[in-house]
Design a protein around this motif. Structure first.
Motif, short mmCIF file in Angstrom:
data_model
loop_
_atom_site.label_atom_id
_atom_site.label_comp_id
_atom_site.label_asym_id
_atom_site.label_seq_id
_atom_site.Cartn_x
_atom_site.Cartn_y
_atom_site.Cartn_z
N GLY A 100 0.96 -1.28 -0.13
CA GLY A 100 -0.11 0.04 0.09
C GLY A 100 0.98 1.27 -0.03
O GLY A 100 1.78 1.13 0.46
N TRP A 133 0.68 -3.41 8.53
CA TRP A 133 -0.58 -3.27 8.41
C TRP A 133 -1.42 -3.58 9.38
O TRP A 133 -2.49 -3.20 9.47
CB TRP A 133 -0.86 -3.94 7.06
N TYR A 142 -4.99 4.06 5.90
CA TYR A 142 -4.93 3.28 4.39
C TYR A 142 -6.54 2.57 4.39
O TYR A 142 -6.83 2.51 3.27
CB TYR A 142 -3.62 2.41 4.46
N TYR A 143 -6.69 1.84 5.41
CA TYR A 143 -7.96 0.90 5.46
C TYR A 143 -9.21 1.71 5.34
O TYR A 143 -10.29 1.60 5.00
CB TYR A 143 -7.88 -0.13 6.53
N THR A 169 -3.03 0.75 -3.90
CA THR A 169 -2.56 -0.72 -3.59
C THR A 169 -1.76 -1.31 -4.74
O THR A 169 -2.14 -0.99 -6.09
CB THR A 169 -3.82 -1.46 -3.48
N THR A 171 0.88 -4.45 -6.03
CA THR A 171 1.76 -5.90 -6.15
C THR A 171 2.97 -5.93 -6.50
O THR A 171 3.08 -5.63 -7.74
CB THR A 171 0.49 -6.69 -6.97
N ALA A 605 -2.80 -7.01 2.02
CA ALA A 605 -2.96 -6.56 0.51
C ALA A 605 -4.44 -6.79 -0.13
O ALA A 605 -5.07 -6.06 -0.48
CB ALA A 605 -1.91 -6.77 -0.52
N ALA A 608 -7.07 -5.04 2.02
CA ALA A 608 -7.21 -3.71 1.72
C ALA A 608 -8.09 -3.79 0.40
O ALA A 608 -8.97 -2.70 0.21
CB ALA A 608 -5.89 -3.01 1.60
N PHE A 609 -7.81 -4.48 -0.64
CA PHE A 609 -8.43 -4.69 -1.75
C PHE A 609 -9.84 -4.77 -1.46
O PHE A 609 -10.66 -4.43 -1.89
CB PHE A 609 -7.74 -5.64 -2.69
#
Length: 734
Positions: A100, A133, A142-143, A169, A171, A605, A608-609
């Motif tokens: 993130g 996180w 972030y969340y 976000t 990868t 991750a 979050a997505f």
């Protein structure tokens, strides 16, 4: 980044090009810094390491057939250890350092970039700020907040105020940036290094609100015709017929005697047929098939609650609905009310196989003949029959091993027999002394001079409930509804029995149930061998199990139409079964959204997505039902915690089958949702460590996938499971 190639393909917009360049430069800078510093890895945690070593040693001395189960245990321990290890004590993984990216404009601190990863690593001089996180307070931004939002939070005793300038976000795999998700779009790097933008459908859940059937859908439509209100009789049958296809209506209207077996895949209407057959029988003969004279047996408390609501909508709310384990335990306590020994629910695998083996049934029946003495047979005799059968090694060998395709080998039977030889005599002797103590008032001691109440060997396994009840039926006759001596004691007798998810019961369980049904044997069994949660029940096939029941007029009704799942979902669900799949493919009338696989470097991750997707979903579709399904509780806990921080609305963590059956997001394990359905299903942590190439993992993935009525997503947070279709993996890579 090859921008020229992007322009020639027309796949990247000009306003997104700056985002791609910015994130690529950030990734390169962080990776280069970490490679220069090469952080060391700390020593492994002793507890998890010792557990893995112990399991490894067991594998070395175990028989070949026991190895897969032990390896699966090792996979689970390793997976849990890996999740525990995602804390701030671990080093930063240079191959996937963060997932993130926040750019914050904070009062008093100016503009700064904060990276969200699996662990914390801060090096201000290099401009690298990576935070954990799960534990770092700033990760909540972030969340919880979207790009462009203002925030005001308290972190400990410090109040922070600012604006989220950017929230993305990413990868990163093997130190290379592969994917970027931002409000401006989601971009994936192709194998040739070029970028493409994913279609909106691939990054959103949409259009499924109200697709999954819920109990209230039946209320008002099917509620007429069962009770005694005026003018209902003429309307009831047309209402049922209108909601079922011709094959389903044919099954529910079968004659009111004999056994009807309903076979069908997930979503083919097995449960619907079962409850409507009960409604049909009650309509035809209210006196015989009154609600209190019918019994429903299910596999899980969730399905019990769901079917109870369906029956209430059909004005059959007085029908008893129970799981087999609860029902059997209750009757064992009533018919062996003096059997005050504890029950151990941790039965070894080989003991469970022995006690559920269908070949025990004829052995039990033969031995029972010697116990039946007219007018004098007691529950104590049934207990001694149980103990004798399970401790006679030579008879067990002949019954269990000398058959085609035995479920156990001689070594497994030896271990199971030793277990029974230690426990069964202790139970039988203790209870015999206890019964004498009750009648004579004496404190009788065991053979070794020690009060047998203190013998910790005197314990039952959960599988013993069915064995004891069957022994009682063979020796004493019908089971009773109350302990001995009670004035209201009467025999257990039902006019109709409906067993849902019958494939999760043993032949012995079904024999006990069949014997509490009246002579006409009005029974409906529904099940799907592709949805087995328990692989040690001895349910090898319908043919074998029905042969054990010895019931005449058997009618087997296969259902070929799958109503719940779309063709896309059903195809993936069948593919994960691999060699276990039924070669005859069902018909799926509906098409829908493609099944999507989303790969991430970590749980953080992926969570979050998912939070980014679920918040707007409920803004658009407030009545939607979503299931976030994990295999293990620890995984479900991690996603629930992250989604809670992300402020996903109507979020519930289901831990013990306590489903709400209403709109919202329910986070739970696959084993708990058997028989339920949702508009949307998200399978999380579909990793190789969680779903290895083994039968139980195939069944679990299949069950989870087929809960989806509209759309299915699969999320991985590591190496994808080998059970996932290759075409999904290739599609996710672009």
């Amino acid at each position: 980044m090859n921008r020229a190639a992007d322009e020639s393909s027309g796949s990247i917009r000009d306003d997104a090009d700056a985002i791609l360049a910015e994130e690529q430069a950030l990734c390169d800078r962080v990776v280069a810094h970490l490679q220069a510093h090469r952080p060391s890895k700390p020593a492994p945690r002793a507890g998890d390491d010792n557990a893995l070593i112990a399991l490894r040693d067991q594998v070395a001395v175990s028989r070949l057939e026991d190895v897969p189960a032990l390896l699966a245990q090792m996979e689970q321990v390793a997976a849990i250890a890996g999740q525990r290890g995602q804390g701030s004590d671990d080093p930063v993984d240079g191959k996937s350092p963060y997932f993130g990216h926040l750019r914050l404009a904070e009062e008093g601190r100016g503009v700064r970039d904060v990276l969200i990863g699996k662990t914390t690593y801060v090096e201000p001089k290099a401009g690298v700020r990576i935070v954990d996180w799960r534990h770092a307070p700033v990760s909540q931004l972030y969340y919880r907040y979207e790009e462009g939002a203002s925030y005001e939070e308290e972190f400990g005793e410090r109040e922070v105020v600012g604006t989220v300038l950017a929230r993305r976000t990413v990868t990163i795999v093997d130190s290379d940036l592969h994917r970027i998700s931002a409000p401006q779009g989601t971009f994936v790097k192709r194998t040739d290094g070029r970028w493409r933008e994913l279609k909106a459908q691939q990054t959103s859940l949409a259009g499924g609100q109200g697709t999954a059937v819920r109990p209230e859908h039946m209320r008002g439509v099917l509620g007429a015709g069962i009770g005694g209100s005026d003018q209902r009789e003429d309307r009831h049958l047309p209402e049922i017929a209108a909601l079922l296809d011709p094959k389903q209506f044919e099954v529910i209207s079968k004659p009111d005697s004999g056994l009807v077996v309903v076979q069908g895949g997930a979503g083919s209407g097995k449960t619907t047929i079962g409850v409507h057959r009960m409604a049909y029988l009650a309509y035809q003969s209210r006196a015989r098939f009154a609600a209190e004279r019918m019994l429903v047996i299910v596999g899980t408390p969730a399905l019990r609650d769901y079917i109870s609501q369906l029956l209430e909508a059909l004005e059959l709310g007085q029908v008893k609905v129970a799981t087999f384990s609860t029902w059997a335990a209750d009757l064992r306590k009533k018919n062996f009310d003096w059997l005050n020994v504890p029950v151990d629910d941790g039965t070894p695998v080989e003991v469970s196989r022995l006690k559920t083996d269908p070949n025990l049934l004829p052995l039990l029946e033969r031995r029972a003949r010697g116990y039946v003495r007219e007018g004098r047979a007691t529950a104590q005799d049934a207990l001694w029959l149980w103990a004798e059968v399970l401790t006679d090694k030579e008879s067990l060998k002949r019954a269990i091993l000398n058959v085609p395709n035995p479920r156990m080998n001689e070594q497994q039977l030896e271990r199971a027999w030793r277990h029974c030889s230690e426990r069964c005599p202790a139970v039988a002797e203790w209870t015999a002394d206890d019964a004498a103590r009750d009648t004579e008032g004496d404190n009788i001691a065991g053979a070794d001079g020690v009060d047998e109440q203190d013998d910790d060997r005197a314990t039952l396994d959960t599988e013993d409930d069915a064995l004891l009840l069957r022994a009682y039926q063979l020796v004493c006759g019908p089971l009773s509804t109350a302990p001995r001596g009670q004035p209201k004691r009467k025999m257990v007798r039902f006019e109709h029995l409906f067993v849902d998810e019958a494939q999760d019961l043993a032949a012995l369980d079904l024999c006990v149930l069949a014997d509490v049904v009246s002579e006409q044997k009005s029974i409906t069994l529904a099940g799907d061998t592709a949805q087995r949660l328990h692989l040690d029940t001895g349910f090898a096939s319908w043919t074998e199990v029905l042969g054990s029941l010895k019931l005449e007029h058997t009618s087997v009704e296969p259902l070929k139409i799958a109503y719940r799942c779309t063709r896309e979902v059903l195809q993936v669900a069948r593919e994960v079964l691999g060699p276990l799949v039924d070669p005859e493919e069902p018909v799926a009338p509906r098409t829908g959204a493609p099944v999507e696989l989303h790969t991430f470097p970590s749980q953080g991750a992926a969570a979050a997505f998912l939070g980014d997707v679920l918040r707007p979903l409920f803004a658009r579709e407030p009545r939607a039902t979503v299931a976030v399904l994990a295999r293990y509780p620890e995984q479900a806990d991690a996603y629930y915690d992250a989604l809670r921080i992300a402020e996903v609305p109507n979020l519930r963590r289901v831990r013990n089958f306590d489903f709400a059956f209403k709109s919202g997001v329910e986070v739970t394990e696959i084993r708990q949702v058997k028989g339920l359905e949702y508009d949307y299903v998200v399978l999380v942590d579909a990793n190789a460590s969680t779903y290895p190439a083994e039968d139980e993992a195939r069944y679990q993935l299949h069950i989870g996938a087929t809960r989806a009525a509209h759309q299915l997503w699969i999320l991985t947070s590591g190496t994808p499971s080998p059970l996932l279709p290759l075409r999904l993996l290739e599609g996710d890579e672009g």
